[in-house]
Scaffold this motif. Sequence first.
Motif, PDB file in Angstrom:
ATOM      1  N   THR A 182       0.840  -1.201   0.000  1.00  0.00           N
ATOM      2  CA  THR A 182       0.000   0.000   0.000  1.00  0.00           C
ATOM      3  C   THR A 182       0.871   1.246   0.000  1.00  0.00           C
ATOM      4  OG1 THR A 182      -1.621  -1.218   1.298  1.00  0.00           O
ATOM      5  CG2 THR A 182      -1.918   1.148   1.199  1.00  0.00           C
ATOM      6  N   ARG A 183       1.895   1.242   0.836  1.00  0.00           N
ATOM      7  CA  ARG A 183       2.795   2.389   0.936  1.00  0.00           C
ATOM      8  C   ARG A 183       3.472   2.675  -0.410  1.00  0.00           C
ATOM      9  NH1 ARG A 183       5.616   3.957   5.777  1.00  0.00           N
ATOM     10  NH2 ARG A 183       5.198   1.906   6.640  1.00  0.00           N
ATOM     11  N   SER A 184       3.925   1.595  -1.072  1.00  0.00           N
ATOM     12  CA  SER A 184       4.637   1.850  -2.328  1.00  0.00           C
ATOM     13  C   SER A 184       3.674   2.214  -3.457  1.00  0.00           C
ATOM     14  CB  SER A 184       5.561   0.689  -2.704  1.00  0.00           C
ATOM     15  OG  SER A 184       4.804  -0.395  -3.112  1.00  0.00           O
ATOM     16  N   SER A 185       2.437   1.726  -3.442  1.00  0.00           N
ATOM     17  CA  SER A 185       1.490   2.085  -4.512  1.00  0.00           C
ATOM     18  C   SER A 185       0.904   3.479  -4.316  1.00  0.00           C
ATOM     19  CB  SER A 185       0.311   1.122  -4.566  1.00  0.00           C
ATOM     20  OG  SER A 185       0.733  -0.177  -4.694  1.00  0.00           O
ATOM     21  N   TYR A 186       0.615   3.843  -3.057  1.00  0.00           N
ATOM     22  CA  TYR A 186      -0.125   5.090  -2.809  1.00  0.00           C
ATOM     23  C   TYR A 186       0.746   6.227  -2.296  1.00  0.00           C
ATOM     24  CZ  TYR A 186      -4.304   2.435  -3.682  1.00  0.00           C
ATOM     25  OH  TYR A 186      -5.265   1.681  -4.296  1.00  0.00           O
ATOM     26  N   GLY A 187       1.960   5.905  -1.884  1.00  0.00           N
ATOM     27  CA  GLY A 187       2.861   6.953  -1.398  1.00  0.00           C
ATOM     28  C   GLY A 187       2.747   7.126   0.109  1.00  0.00           C
ATOM     29  N   GLU A 188       3.786   7.710   0.672  1.00  0.00           N
ATOM     30  CA  GLU A 188       3.914   7.847   2.121  1.00  0.00           C
ATOM     31  C   GLU A 188       2.792   8.708   2.730  1.00  0.00           C
ATOM     32  OE1 GLU A 188       6.315   6.119   3.600  1.00  0.00           O
ATOM     33  OE2 GLU A 188       5.532   6.757   5.547  1.00  0.00           O
ATOM     34  N   ARG A 189       2.505   9.821   2.058  1.00  0.00           N
ATOM     35  CA  ARG A 189       1.504  10.746   2.596  1.00  0.00           C
ATOM     36  C   ARG A 189       0.131  10.091   2.706  1.00  0.00           C
ATOM     37  NH1 ARG A 189       2.567  16.614   0.079  1.00  0.00           N
ATOM     38  NH2 ARG A 189       3.657  17.295   1.934  1.00  0.00           N
ATOM     39  N   PHE A 195      -0.504   6.895   2.726  1.00  0.00           N
ATOM     40  CA  PHE A 195      -0.434   5.765   3.663  1.00  0.00           C
ATOM     41  C   PHE A 195      -0.580   6.248   5.103  1.00  0.00           C
ATOM     42  CE2 PHE A 195       1.997   2.865   6.388  1.00  0.00           C
ATOM     43  CZ  PHE A 195       1.314   1.680   6.132  1.00  0.00           C
ATOM     44  N   GLU A 196       0.166   7.294   5.437  1.00  0.00           N
ATOM     45  CA  GLU A 196       0.093   7.838   6.808  1.00  0.00           C
ATOM     46  C   GLU A 196      -1.318   8.304   7.137  1.00  0.00           C
ATOM     47  OE1 GLU A 196       2.315   8.049   9.250  1.00  0.00           O
ATOM     48  OE2 GLU A 196       3.701   6.880   8.018  1.00  0.00           O
ATOM     49  N   ARG A 197      -1.947   8.975   6.178  1.00  0.00           N
ATOM     50  CA  ARG A 197      -3.293   9.504   6.420  1.00  0.00           C
ATOM     51  C   ARG A 197      -4.308   8.380   6.550  1.00  0.00           C
ATOM     52  NH1 ARG A 197      -5.273  14.629   6.165  1.00  0.00           N
ATOM     53  NH2 ARG A 197      -3.196  15.015   7.000  1.00  0.00           N
ATOM     54  N   TRP A 198      -4.124   7.347   5.762  1.00  0.00           N
ATOM     55  CA  TRP A 198      -5.003   6.174   5.817  1.00  0.00           C
ATOM     56  C   TRP A 198      -4.933   5.531   7.205  1.00  0.00           C
ATOM     57  CZ3 TRP A 198      -3.222   0.767   5.137  1.00  0.00           C
ATOM     58  CH2 TRP A 198      -4.284  -0.139   5.044  1.00  0.00           C
ATOM     59  N   GLN A 199      -3.741   5.557   7.782  1.00  0.00           N
ATOM     60  CA  GLN A 199      -3.571   4.970   9.117  1.00  0.00           C
ATOM     61  C   GLN A 199      -4.058   5.891  10.228  1.00  0.00           C
ATOM     62  OE1 GLN A 199       0.233   2.884   9.740  1.00  0.00           O
ATOM     63  NE2 GLN A 199      -1.300   1.350   9.301  1.00  0.00           N
ATOM     64  N   ALA A 230     -11.547   8.276   1.197  1.00  0.00           N
ATOM     65  CA  ALA A 230     -11.392   8.870   2.535  1.00  0.00           C
ATOM     66  C   ALA A 230     -10.085   9.669   2.604  1.00  0.00           C
ATOM     67  CB  ALA A 230     -11.421   7.786   3.607  1.00  0.00           C
ATOM     68  N   VAL A 231      -9.013   9.113   2.060  1.00  0.00           N
ATOM     69  CA  VAL A 231      -7.728   9.829   2.060  1.00  0.00           C
ATOM     70  C   VAL A 231      -7.864  11.135   1.275  1.00  0.00           C
ATOM     71  CG1 VAL A 231      -5.369   9.751   1.124  1.00  0.00           C
ATOM     72  CG2 VAL A 231      -6.257   7.811   2.433  1.00  0.00           C
ATOM     73  N   CYS A 232      -8.500  11.072   0.109  1.00  0.00           N
ATOM     74  CA  CYS A 232      -8.646  12.272  -0.724  1.00  0.00           C
ATOM     75  C   CYS A 232      -9.563  13.292  -0.052  1.00  0.00           C
ATOM     76  CB  CYS A 232      -9.176  11.903  -2.104  1.00  0.00           C
ATOM     77  SG  CYS A 232      -7.973  10.968  -3.070  1.00  0.00           S
ATOM     78  N   GLY A 233     -10.658  12.831   0.577  1.00  0.00           N
ATOM     79  CA  GLY A 233     -11.558  13.736   1.287  1.00  0.00           C
ATOM     80  C   GLY A 233     -10.831  14.413   2.446  1.00  0.00           C
ATOM     81  N   LEU A 235      -4.095  15.402  -6.102  1.00  0.00           N
ATOM     82  CA  LEU A 235      -3.192  14.326  -6.552  1.00  0.00           C
ATOM     83  C   LEU A 235      -1.734  14.773  -6.490  1.00  0.00           C
ATOM     84  CD1 LEU A 235      -5.287  12.988  -9.544  1.00  0.00           C
ATOM     85  CD2 LEU A 235      -4.750  11.731  -7.439  1.00  0.00           C
ATOM     86  N   GLU A 236      -1.514  16.033  -6.852  1.00  0.00           N
ATOM     87  CA  GLU A 236      -0.150  16.567  -6.809  1.00  0.00           C
ATOM     88  C   GLU A 236       0.360  16.579  -5.369  1.00  0.00           C
ATOM     89  OE1 GLU A 236       1.671  20.761  -7.989  1.00  0.00           O
ATOM     90  OE2 GLU A 236       0.178  19.987  -9.405  1.00  0.00           O
ATOM     91  N   PHE A 237      -0.523  17.004  -4.454  1.00  0.00           N
ATOM     92  CA  PHE A 237      -0.145  17.041  -3.042  1.00  0.00           C
ATOM     93  C   PHE A 237       0.169  15.643  -2.520  1.00  0.00           C
ATOM     94  CE2 PHE A 237      -1.104  17.278   1.523  1.00  0.00           C
ATOM     95  CZ  PHE A 237      -0.266  18.327   1.873  1.00  0.00           C
ATOM     96  N   LEU A 238      -0.615  14.664  -2.992  1.00  0.00           N
ATOM     97  CA  LEU A 238      -0.391  13.284  -2.558  1.00  0.00           C
ATOM     98  C   LEU A 238       0.905  12.723  -3.141  1.00  0.00           C
ATOM     99  CD1 LEU A 238      -3.998  11.878  -2.786  1.00  0.00           C
ATOM    100  CD2 LEU A 238      -2.600  12.031  -0.734  1.00  0.00           C
ATOM    101  N   GLY A 239       1.308  13.277  -4.263  1.00  0.00           N
ATOM    102  CA  GLY A 239       2.572  12.853  -4.860  1.00  0.00           C
ATOM    103  C   GLY A 239       2.511  11.511  -5.554  1.00  0.00           C
ATOM    104  N   GLY A 240       1.365  11.177  -6.097  1.00  0.00           N
ATOM    105  CA  GLY A 240       1.281   9.920  -6.859  1.00  0.00           C
ATOM    106  C   GLY A 240       0.175   9.043  -6.322  1.00  0.00           C
ATOM    107  N   PHE A 241      -0.671   8.629  -7.196  1.00  0.00           N
ATOM    108  CA  PHE A 241      -1.816   7.799  -6.820  1.00  0.00           C
ATOM    109  C   PHE A 241      -2.049   6.872  -8.001  1.00  0.00           C
ATOM    110  CE2 PHE A 241      -6.018   7.910  -4.435  1.00  0.00           C
ATOM    111  CZ  PHE A 241      -5.440   7.859  -3.189  1.00  0.00           C
ATOM    112  N   PRO A 242      -2.373   5.614  -7.786  1.00  0.00           N
ATOM    113  CA  PRO A 242      -2.573   4.722  -8.931  1.00  0.00           C
ATOM    114  C   PRO A 242      -3.651   5.263  -9.881  1.00  0.00           C
ATOM    115  CG  PRO A 242      -2.611   3.502  -6.870  1.00  0.00           C
ATOM    116  CD  PRO A 242      -2.611   4.954  -6.509  1.00  0.00           C
ATOM    117  N   GLU A 243      -3.451   5.057 -11.148  1.00  0.00           N
ATOM    118  CA  GLU A 243      -4.363   5.558 -12.184  1.00  0.00           C
ATOM    119  C   GLU A 243      -5.818   5.196 -11.871  1.00  0.00           C
ATOM    120  OE1 GLU A 243      -3.071   7.496 -14.580  1.00  0.00           O
ATOM    121  OE2 GLU A 243      -5.137   7.839 -15.242  1.00  0.00           O
TER     122      GLU A 243
END
Length: 146
Positions: free
Chosen positions: A20-27, A29-33, A83-86, A110-118
């Motif tokens: 999850t961390r590598s697909s969605y990025g650190e930011r 992932f942290e927010r999801w947790q 939820a992460v995007c909201g 998306l830019e702020f997240l720094g990468g999100f799967p298509e």
Amino acid sequence: MSDNPDRFIDGLQNQIYEDTRSSYGERAFERWQNMRYMRPMEDPDGYAVVTGPCGDTMKVFLKFQNEHVQEASFQTDGCGNSAVCGSFAAEMALDKTPDELIEITGESILEFLGGFPEKDRHCAFLAAETLQEALNDYMIKQRENR
Ligand code: FES
């Protein structure tokens, strides 16, 4: 496979976290947790509920003071990605004026997240659209109160 079931489950969970961390990025992932801003709001100044093409629904609540967002929150019945995007949409809205809020788009989230799967990018667009509708609701109420 480990013959210790607890260790096996821990290993599996760590693998899921790493994927999850590598697909969605650190930011993300942290927010999801540690989810933030996910709550309803009493008497919001701006409120909107939007259902995306995927069938998920998002609500955004805004409270203004002196033409700045003082409080922002969201709720969704959708996936963890929405939820992460909201959550980031609400965070990005804080302290903004209506003119600045207009600049929050799906792309900027998306830019702020720094990468999100298509396949999950539409979650950011749903969050941004709901935020813009909540702003619109606020603007309409402002006009009516003049
Ligand atoms: Fe629809 Fe995430 S899958 S908003």
